[in-house]
Design an enzyme around this catalytic site. Structure first.
Site, PDB file in Angstrom:
ATOM      1  N   ARG A  83      38.473  31.307  43.022  1.00 43.31           N
ATOM      2  CA  ARG A  83      37.914  32.502  43.818  1.00 43.31           C
ATOM      3  C   ARG A  83      36.628  32.113  44.475  1.00 43.31           C
ATOM      4  NH1 ARG A  83      40.921  34.776  39.642  1.00 43.31           N
ATOM      5  NH2 ARG A  83      42.097  36.524  39.998  1.00 43.31           N
ATOM      6  N   HIS A 135      33.429  35.916  42.129  1.00 42.38           N
ATOM      7  CA  HIS A 135      34.154  36.540  40.747  1.00 42.38           C
ATOM      8  C   HIS A 135      34.980  35.355  40.280  1.00 42.38           C
ATOM      9  CE1 HIS A 135      32.982  40.613  41.222  1.00 42.38           C
ATOM     10  NE2 HIS A 135      33.098  40.434  42.454  1.00 42.38           N
ATOM     11  N   ARG A 182      40.502  42.852  34.379  1.00 43.76           N
ATOM     12  CA  ARG A 182      39.870  41.535  34.659  1.00 43.76           C
ATOM     13  C   ARG A 182      38.156  41.859  34.956  1.00 43.76           C
ATOM     14  NH1 ARG A 182      37.917  37.393  38.326  1.00 43.76           N
ATOM     15  NH2 ARG A 182      38.464  35.142  37.466  1.00 43.76           N
ATOM     16  N   ASN A 236      33.098  47.302  40.195  1.00 39.86           N
ATOM     17  CA  ASN A 236      31.822  46.438  39.481  1.00 39.86           C
ATOM     18  C   ASN A 236      31.164  47.319  38.345  1.00 39.86           C
ATOM     19  OD1 ASN A 236      31.824  44.203  41.119  1.00 39.86           O
ATOM     20  ND2 ASN A 236      30.578  45.003  42.657  1.00 39.86           N
ATOM     21  N   PHE A 286      29.010  40.117  54.307  1.00 41.70           N
ATOM     22  CA  PHE A 286      29.410  39.869  52.840  1.00 41.70           C
ATOM     23  C   PHE A 286      29.478  37.991  52.787  1.00 41.70           C
ATOM     24  CE2 PHE A 286      32.250  38.831  49.372  1.00 41.70           C
ATOM     25  CZ  PHE A 286      31.567  39.547  48.526  1.00 41.70           C
ATOM     26  N   ARG A 344      36.662  45.061  52.969  1.00 41.98           N
ATOM     27  CA  ARG A 344      37.439  44.577  51.891  1.00 41.98           C
ATOM     28  C   ARG A 344      38.752  44.545  52.047  1.00 41.98           C
ATOM     29  NH1 ARG A 344      35.107  47.141  46.764  1.00 41.98           N
ATOM     30  NH2 ARG A 344      36.058  45.499  45.609  1.00 41.98           N
ATOM     31  N   TYR A 350      40.694  41.195  51.150  1.00 45.25           N
ATOM     32  CA  TYR A 350      41.295  40.652  49.899  1.00 45.25           C
ATOM     33  C   TYR A 350      42.902  40.091  50.044  1.00 45.25           C
ATOM     34  CZ  TYR A 350      37.546  42.625  46.905  1.00 45.25           C
ATOM     35  OH  TYR A 350      36.119  42.837  46.225  1.00 45.25           O
ATOM     36  N   ARG A 357      44.685  31.867  48.239  1.00 41.44           N
ATOM     37  CA  ARG A 357      44.318  31.311  46.896  1.00 41.44           C
ATOM     38  C   ARG A 357      45.687  31.111  46.133  1.00 41.44           C
ATOM     39  NH1 ARG A 357      43.359  32.760  41.977  1.00 41.44           N
ATOM     40  NH2 ARG A 357      43.618  35.211  42.308  1.00 41.44           N
TER      41      ARG A 357
END
Length: 701
Positions: free
Chosen positions: A77, A80, A117, A153, A166, A363, A367, A374
């Site tokens: 990532r 994170h 997580r 968070n 960001f 976001r 995401y 990924r």
């Protein structure tokens, strides 16, 4: 060759929301462009339907910028990267059917499978657990209406107001590209340069410099959804909501010197703690709380509810506890589950909806793109940890690593084939519906002027802390800024701190040797000094009052008093604390009755930073042997300096003296255990977790 920095960079203007715009006003400054060479007019704001409106898909600059950022890391990532997860369930304890039609909030007692997580933001996958950083707290709920991800968070606010920033924020916080250090920390020029030029970050920086950024355990920290969302009832009415996860075992953090030593003693401290607790049956638990409010409150609230750098004090909108989250099972395989789990803020279910928060809107785009890259393609939902546990049907097909495809000839709709061959159809009754918010406004790159108060809540956060916590914040600012090599950046940050609190600014300036203080930064909107302290913002005001779930380190040796040791172990067990024996060696150590003791740590491998409190129970002969161990002196002096409770038997007095904890320094947190009856009193005292009055004395010397 190092770049220079000015306290007041030229060619800077302020936007409608108080954000900094640096412009190319002369021939010596290049004009920013997209990757296609198109000049960029505004790199601070996404394109929106009016200042308070939703982000627009046609914003090619934002999409290109965030797309490139999402693809920067292969395969870990981008942020994170270091995380640890566990399975569990969510159980509803108070129905929200009055304000929300989501199935998960209807039936009290119903349990929904969950995966959580925890993570750090800045460090790479191989970094340490106890660095100073924001902690991710992401919850995947496998509801009967599909997967719902609350991607939050351990702090309720964030550094930036618009997702356009960001990539810049993360680039500044990560290691510098020309040297690839520092790793997993923000104590460097780039981070503080960005922050000092972004007044909107001031509130979050105060949180990051507080003890919230160095939690004792994942189990003892809060979680927040950060953004304002909507709950939608059966009639389509909207109620604003902010999500909270409240730890049942109370809040707890560590101190900075302790964090540094834990990084070396056990870089896996947090993940080991979670693993051990679950396997011991001491299941971590949080209550889900919701702050519910309507448009009337939003209109009269002092700040914009769409601003992710702001929170709503619990004194204004109480947190309603509606459920509990329990983690009761570790993963079978770390890679298959924790590493491959894919959270997306866009994953919501009927009854939940978004607001026009510009950080949340970005976001939602980012995401999905990140996870697609990924995890190799669009079929990451076929991986078991990401697959819904309810029935699912669609016509999406093929792609990299496809595990299932539509059966038969039909892979489209509408179609004229009868069932079961025709496949799934949309459902206007149970299907997801967005809240029908009326929206008007010009297409603009602009944020609401209400976003422009950058200091008032930072001040409120600071005055809400206890004096101990305020000292920790001041020390954290001094440490971080002392690593900044460019004087202008330090000065610029002090100018912001003067708008937070003069005592804080003077303390940081003294620690950095800066005199006189710079003038306070000119606020875009006046700083409000009438906001009262909020006890909910303090860790020490929300401690557990119990030693349950904590860990007691007990130093033993040949000939340790069996009765006293047994009493300490029993007292700890009675309050649900974990114990571990530390000795001159592991194995083959017997107490004064000849019984072999289960010593798990050798003194030079089991420092006191691993424990929440310590007890010294060596025999007289054992103390003489341990006097020759430098690590024994460190064990005691660190525990003392970190304000931990220290229990000791009479034979351990020479060890205390050797560590500098002589009789005059033995405060009420250093407790002699003369008999078994003293053990219960000692463990009860440990429920305060730290003997904080000692810190003033330790700092003084």
């Amino acid at each position: 060759m190092n770049a220079s920095a000015s306290p007041h960079p030229s060619h800077a203007t302020t936007g409608q929301g108080g954000e900094t715009h640096q412009t190319a006003d002369d021939a010596g400054t290049p004009t920013m462009t997209t990757q296609q060479g198109v000049p960029v007019s505004d790199d601070q704001n996404t394109l929106r339907n009016g200042p308070d409106g939703p982000a627009l898909m046609e914003d090619f600059h934002f999409r290109e910028k965030i797309f490139h950022f999402d693809h920067e890391r292969i395969p870990e990532r981008v942020v994170h990267a270091r995380g640890y997860g566990a399975h569990g369930y969510f159980e509803l304890t108070d129905s929200l059917a009055d304000v929300c039609h989501a199935d998960i909030f209807q039936h009290v007692g119903e349990k929904t499978p969950a995966f959580v997580r925890f993570s750090t933001v800045a460090g790479a996958k191989g970094s340490s657990d106890t660095v100073r950083d924001v902690r991710g707290f992401a919850v995947k709920l496998y509801t009967r209406q599909g997967n719902w991800d609350i991607v939050g968070n351990n702090m309720p606010v964030f550094f930036i107001q618009d997702a356009m920033k960001f990539p810049d924020f993360v680039h500044a916080a990560k290691e510098a590209p020309d040297r690839a250090f520092p790793q997993a920390q923000t104590a460097h020029d780039n981070f503080w340069d960005f922050v000092s030029l972004s007044p909107e970050a001031t509130h979050m920086v105060c949180w990051a410099m507080s003890d919230r950024a160095i939690p004792r355990s994942f189990r003892f920290m809060e979680g927040f959804g950060v953004h304002t969302f909507r709950l939608i009832d059966a009639q389509g009415r909207s109620t604003y909501v902010k999500f909270h996860w409240k730890p049942r075992q109370g809040l707890q953090s560590i101190v900075w010197n302790e964090a540094l030593k834990l990084n070396g003693a056990d870089p896996d401290f947090h993940r080991r703690d979670l693993w051990n607790a679950i396997n011991a049956g001491d299941y971590p638990e949080w209550e889900l709380g919701v702050q519910l409010f309507d448009d009337e409150f939003a209109d009269k609230f002092a700040f914009d509810i769409l601003d992710a750098t702001k929170l709503i004090p619990e004194e204004l909108v109480p947190v309603r506890r509606v459920g509990r989250l329990v983690l009761n099972r570790v993963v079978d395989n770390f890679f298959a589950e924790t590493e491959q789990v894919a959270f997306c803020t866009q994953n919501i279910v009927p009854g939940i909806d978004f607001t026009n928060d510009p950080l949340l809107q970005g976001r939602n785009f980012s995401y999905l793109d990140t996870q697609t890259k990924r995890l190799g393609g669009p079929n990451f939902t076929h991986i078991p940890i990401n697959a819904p546990k309810c029935p699912f049907h669609n016509f999406q097909q093929d792609g990299h690593m496809a595990m299932h495809n539509p059966k038969g000839r039909v892979n489209y709709e509408p179609n004229s084939w009868s069932q079961p061959h025709g496949g799934a159809r949309e459902n206007p009754i149970t299907g997801f519906r967005s809240f029908a918010q009326e929206q008007s406004g010009a297409k603009v790159r602009q944020r609401s002027a209400a976003f422009g108060d950058h200091y008032s809540q930072a001040r409120q956060f600071y005055i809400s802390q206890t004096p101990v916590e305020q000292t920790h914040m001041k020390d954290a600012f001094v440490f971080e800024l002392s690593k900044v090599e460019t004087p202008a950046i330090r000065v610029r940050m002090l100018a912001h701190l003067r708008n937070v609190d003069e005592t804080l600014a003077h303390g940081v300036a003294d620690g950095l040797g800066i005199s006189p203080l710079p003038a306070a930064a000119k606020p875009f909107l006046p700083v409000r000094t009438d906001l009262p302290a909020s006890d909910a913002l303090s860790i020490l005001k929300n401690g557990p009052g119990s030693f349950h779930g904590r860990k007691l380190g007990i130093v033993v040796s040949e000939g340790t008093d069996a009765d006293l040791l047994s009493a300490v172990l029993e007292a700890a067990h009675n309050v649900g604390a974990e114990t571990e024996l530390v000795g001159p060696r592991i194995g083959n150590i017997c107490n004064d009755r000849g019984k072999v003791l289960p010593v798990m740590q050798k003194i030079n491998g089991g420092p006191s930073v691993l424990y929440d409190a310590v007890v010294l129970l060596p025999s007289a002969q054992g103390s003489k042997l341990l006097l020759g161990e430098a690590t024994m002196r460190d064990f005691i002096s660190d525990a003392y300096a970190h304000a931990k409770f220290i229990g000791y038997g009479a034979d351990a007095e020479p060890l205390l003296d050797a560590a500098g904890v002589t009789a005059p320094a033995r405060d009420d947190g250093v407790i002699r255990l003369g008999s078994g009856g003293d053990a219960a009193s000692f463990v009860k005292a440990c429920g305060a977790l730290r003997f904080w009055p000692r810190e003033q004395y330790v700092h003084a010397v």
